[in-house]
Design an enzyme around this catalytic site. Sequence first.
Site, short mmCIF file in Angstrom:
data_model
loop_
_atom_site.label_atom_id
_atom_site.label_comp_id
_atom_site.label_asym_id
_atom_site.label_seq_id
_atom_site.Cartn_x
_atom_site.Cartn_y
_atom_site.Cartn_z
N HIS A 64 28.13 -40.18 -4.69
CA HIS A 64 28.29 -39.71 -3.31
C HIS A 64 29.67 -40.15 -2.82
O HIS A 64 29.88 -41.31 -2.50
CB HIS A 64 27.22 -40.31 -2.40
CG HIS A 64 27.28 -39.81 -0.98
ND1 HIS A 64 26.14 -39.53 -0.27
CD2 HIS A 64 28.31 -39.54 -0.14
CE1 HIS A 64 26.47 -39.12 0.95
NE2 HIS A 64 27.79 -39.12 1.03
N HIS B 164 33.35 -39.00 -0.51
CA HIS B 164 34.15 -38.15 0.35
C HIS B 164 35.62 -38.32 -0.02
O HIS B 164 36.16 -39.43 0.05
CB HIS B 164 33.95 -38.51 1.82
CG HIS B 164 32.56 -38.29 2.31
ND1 HIS B 164 32.15 -37.10 2.88
CD2 HIS B 164 31.47 -39.11 2.29
CE1 HIS B 164 30.86 -37.21 3.20
NE2 HIS B 164 30.44 -38.41 2.85
N LYS C 57 24.26 -29.71 -0.98
CA LYS C 57 24.12 -30.77 0.02
C LYS C 57 23.49 -30.23 1.30
O LYS C 57 23.96 -29.23 1.86
CB LYS C 57 25.50 -31.37 0.35
CG LYS C 57 25.47 -32.49 1.41
CD LYS C 57 24.64 -33.68 0.96
CE LYS C 57 24.60 -34.77 2.04
NZ LYS C 57 25.76 -35.66 1.97
N HIS D 102 21.31 -35.73 3.38
CA HIS D 102 21.58 -36.72 4.41
C HIS D 102 20.30 -36.85 5.22
O HIS D 102 19.97 -35.96 6.01
CB HIS D 102 22.75 -36.30 5.30
CG HIS D 102 23.10 -37.31 6.34
ND1 HIS D 102 24.29 -38.00 6.33
CD2 HIS D 102 22.42 -37.76 7.42
CE1 HIS D 102 24.33 -38.83 7.36
NE2 HIS D 102 23.18 -38.69 8.04
N HIS E 223 22.37 -42.37 0.42
CA HIS E 223 22.66 -43.55 1.24
C HIS E 223 21.45 -44.06 2.02
O HIS E 223 21.46 -44.15 3.24
CB HIS E 223 23.85 -43.32 2.17
CG HIS E 223 23.88 -42.01 2.91
ND1 HIS E 223 22.79 -41.49 3.59
CD2 HIS E 223 24.89 -41.13 3.10
CE1 HIS E 223 23.12 -40.35 4.15
NE2 HIS E 223 24.39 -40.10 3.86
N ASP F 264 29.44 -43.49 -0.88
CA ASP F 264 29.69 -42.86 0.42
C ASP F 264 31.02 -43.34 0.99
O ASP F 264 31.17 -43.46 2.21
CB ASP F 264 28.55 -43.13 1.41
CG ASP F 264 28.58 -42.21 2.62
OD1 ASP F 264 29.26 -41.17 2.56
OD2 ASP F 264 27.91 -42.52 3.63
#
Length: 347
Positions: free
Chosen positions: A14, A16, A100, A137, A175, A248
């Site tokens: 995960h 970004h 996602k 999420h 997460h 994350d």
Amino acid sequence: MTTRITIRRPDDWHLHLRDGAMMRSVLPETARHFARAIVMPNLVPPVVTAEDALAYRDRIEAALPDGADFTPLMTLYLTERTEPDDVQAAHADGLITAVKLYPAGATTNSQSGVTDLKSVYPVLERMAEIGLPLCIHGEVTTHDVDIFDREQVFIDTVLDPLLRDIPELKVTLEHITTSHGVDYVREAAGDIAGTITTHHLMINRNHMLVGGIRPHYYCLPIVKRAEHQQALRRAATSGHPRFFLGTDSAPHLDAAKETACGCAGVFSAPNTMSCLAHVFEEEGALDRLEAFTSLNGPARYGLAPNTATLTLEKRDAPAIYKAKYDTPDGPLTLFDPGHALHWHVVD
């Protein structure tokens, strides 16, 4: 006492990377230690089609440092206009590793997310048929639910009914931040796994709020009570195959964090492995670090573990990481664990 460990090279399930100048600034930090990463699609505009994913992958690969051995694993951003055939084609081409699901308004750049889960059931049913994982999420966004309860309410009112409706769907609850999330992932009958972040293992809400607000600890899902942090530590260090690393790592410029309405996200890519070795040593579980960082994730996604290795060594002198990283658009602050890290990545 163990002072040196060698593990299979880790992956990040995960991540970004953002885009443009920010991506070019942070990508080398992930590529230094991680062989693969599932890249989040919440750009502006989001990565919603195979064409978007291909173009984004090309930009990532073009930004890699010379000689870097790193593979971005692409995802599509699920919207209420996503077509099952498009998702299946992207999967068949080997372009995407997952899709996602963002509940609309749940986190950064999630305004294009899903408001009515039933509307995307045709996509989810097709994904179940072809074995394509759904990364979630897991928070509700209704204003009457306290921010510290949003994960538990999501599990009880959204995720559990979803897995009852489509039991073959392969889900990664990303997460996770609560003991309820840990228990659900461990015990649910469905095809489910959960990622755990670096920062949720190292901090709880006292670190963010006691003695003053620390904006660089603000993330979504938000850090919870110490009892939940301890539950996450037990899960991560257990060796259980349903739990694995998803950092994350989510960079935001200082100007966007240190403001009256700061952005949610923690940038942890550079020092994650030192942080994790610290946590696993504290929990007496260094022998299970490799499972969490390097084995359980690939097994979940049907990939072989990496053949290359990474070595960590504990030294008297602390590992030194830059507090801030310069980008063309301004400074970016690294996650601060609040104490020295004595585990060094040595290769």
